[in-house]
Design a protein around this motif. Structure first.
Motif, PDB file in Angstrom:
ATOM      1  N   GLY A 176       0.818  -1.210   0.000  1.00 48.28           N
ATOM      2  CA  GLY A 176       0.000   0.000   0.000  1.00 48.28           C
ATOM      3  C   GLY A 176       0.845   1.249   0.000  1.00 48.28           C
TER       4      GLY A 176
ATOM      5  N   ALA B 294      -3.695  -2.648   0.370  1.00 45.53           N
ATOM      6  CA  ALA B 294      -4.349  -1.927   1.452  1.00 45.53           C
ATOM      7  C   ALA B 294      -5.487  -1.074   0.897  1.00 45.53           C
ATOM      8  CB  ALA B 294      -3.339  -1.053   2.195  1.00 45.53           C
ATOM      9  N   PHE B 295      -6.289  -0.554   1.785  1.00 45.32           N
ATOM     10  CA  PHE B 295      -7.441   0.277   1.450  1.00 45.32           C
ATOM     11  C   PHE B 295      -7.061   1.426   0.526  1.00 45.32           C
ATOM     12  CE2 PHE B 295     -10.259   3.851   3.237  1.00 45.32           C
ATOM     13  CZ  PHE B 295     -11.318   3.553   2.391  1.00 45.32           C
TER      14      PHE B 295
ATOM     15  N   GLU C  92      -8.392  -6.736  -2.269  1.00 44.03           N
ATOM     16  CA  GLU C  92      -8.102  -5.501  -1.534  1.00 44.03           C
ATOM     17  C   GLU C  92      -8.656  -5.587  -0.122  1.00 44.03           C
ATOM     18  OE1 GLU C  92      -9.385  -0.820  -1.286  1.00 44.03           O
ATOM     19  OE2 GLU C  92     -10.726  -2.400  -1.977  1.00 44.03           O
TER      20      GLU C  92
ATOM     21  N   VAL D  20       2.743   0.007   4.260  1.00 46.14           N
ATOM     22  CA  VAL D  20       1.349  -0.005   4.704  1.00 46.14           C
ATOM     23  C   VAL D  20       1.188   0.766   6.010  1.00 46.14           C
ATOM     24  CG1 VAL D  20      -0.514  -1.482   5.564  1.00 46.14           C
ATOM     25  CG2 VAL D  20       0.816  -2.186   3.567  1.00 46.14           C
TER      26      VAL D  20
ATOM     27  N   THR E  23      -8.117  -1.437   6.542  1.00 45.57           N
ATOM     28  CA  THR E  23      -7.240  -2.541   6.143  1.00 45.57           C
ATOM     29  C   THR E  23      -7.209  -3.655   7.177  1.00 45.57           C
ATOM     30  OG1 THR E  23      -5.889  -1.072   4.786  1.00 45.57           O
ATOM     31  CG2 THR E  23      -4.838  -3.088   5.541  1.00 45.57           C
TER      32      THR E  23
END
Length: 378
Positions: free
Chosen positions: A209, A235-236, A252, A276, A282
């Motif tokens: 991420g 990650a988000f 995701e 991240v 997440t």
């Protein structure tokens, strides 16, 4: 002799800025005059709302790995922009918000639309400052650029008093060019220990991420996961950090996280998290990993030491930029397993959504778009 507005714009151009977003206001007219004088070398995208302008700048920063520049006027202009600024912070997107400000000579009189921007934005940005002297414009703009780009990238707010922008000086000069910020490289012994943990893992998982990952580094991370038979998720809001068509990609970790992604995180015995920030989305509200010491062995790699151990105590914490880490990463000789092959198969099955009972079946719409849109569409 140059005005503060000219010093600001010329410094931004020399640092590499070529596009900005904003809503014009009388509080920063000297900047608008200087933008006009660049004759298109520094584009100003005229927006209708400061919130939209800030979102555009945040997205531009994330996509280009260079600070997204946003200009807004004082008071409500700045507060309208705050939603995009907060998003840039949570997304680790490099961004600079320049805000017109009342003159320093009338400060603390509750002048028209007077706001203390350090106080208002202090808790939601990497840095907030106000340039009080025309001579210091190049210095402070260059610093804002560096802060936005370094460590964990994010937004910086710079207030621009009217008398600073309109002031004239012959002693200050624009910063001539940007200096490269070298990412911290991974420690060799920590990298070797991480490789050992991943080689011994039965159920490894990689989470990728954050911003500032170059295309070359992304390809290296993808090849590492594919050749090491390690499932990978993003990650988000960072689906673009890993090729979704890769044989290693499995989904995701974001809002409404699919059950199979939750299961991958929960059941993994070793997690390699690259760049991240372990946010609420997440981690499915911090339920998939125990706080502060997770059940999983955690190898956390991030360019900012403040992110290492902030929520989860890592088994190995490696302060390294994503590109420096990717450059040092070599595949591990791991055979394909039910864990790695099953993770991708489950993801592919997840994409095959049945028709939904709705006047507009969005699942069918997206499925169709996936077949007809070009690969580089956003």
């Amino acid at each position: 002799m140059k005005t503060g507005g000219e010093l600001l714009v010329e410094t931004l151009v020399n640092l590499g800025a070529s596009k900005s977003f904003g809503v014009p206001g009388e509080s920063y007219l000297p900047v608008l005059d200087a933008l006009y004088d660049t004759q298109g070398a520094f584009d100003f995208v005229l927006c209708r709302n400061e919130g939209g302008a800030a979102f555009m700048a945040s997205a531009y920063g994330k996509l280009t790995r260079s600070p997204g520049i946003c200009f807004v006027t004082r008071g409500p202009g700045a507060t309208n922009a705050s939603i995009g600024v907060h998003t840039a912070m949570q997304d680790s997107s490099p961004m600079i918000l320049f805000v017109g400000q009342i003159g320093t000579d009338v400060r603390e009189r509750e002048a028209f639309q007077e706001v203390d921007y350090r106080a208002v934005f202090g808790s939601m940005v990497k840095g907030a400052t106000e340039i009080e002297h025309t001579e210091r414009v190049p210095e402070m703009v260059a610093r804002a650029w560096k802060v936005a780009m370094s460590g964990r990238p994010g937004p910086v707010v710079v207030a621009l008093p009217e008398n600073t922008l309109g002031g004239v000086t012959g002693t200050a000069h624009p910063v001539k060019h940007a200096r490269a910020l070298i990412e911290p490289a991974p420690d060799a012994s920590a990298l070797a220990e991480a490789r050992s943990l991943l080689a011994q893992a039965q159920r490894p998982l990689m989470i990728v991420g954050g911003s500032m990952i170059s295309e070359q580094s992304q390809r290296r991370l993808e090849r590492f996961a594919e050749n090491s038979n390690i499932p990978a998720i993003t990650a988000f809001r960072y689906q673009d950090c890993f090729d979704n068509n890769s044989s290693a990609f499995c989904g995701e970790a974001g809002v409404g996280m699919p059950a199979h992604v939750q299961r991958l995180i929960r059941e993994a015995d070793t997690i390699l998290a690259v760049n991240v920030r372990f946010g609420e989305m997440t981690t499915n509200a911090y339920t998939l990993m125990d706080v502060p010491v997770p059940r999983q062995q955690l190898i956390h790699v991030h360019g900012a030491d403040s992110e290492l151990g902030k929520i989860y105590v890592p088994t190995i914490g490696i302060q390294a930029g994503p590109n420096a880490f990717a450059q040092a990463l070599e595949p591990i000789d791991r055979p394909a397993t039910d864990w790695s092959q099953g993770a991708r198969a489950t993801y592919e099955a997840f994409l095959d959504v049945q028709a939904q009972p709705s006047p507009v079946d969005m699942a069918s719409v997206i499925k169709y778009l996936r077949t007809v849109l070009p690969d580089d569409v956003i």
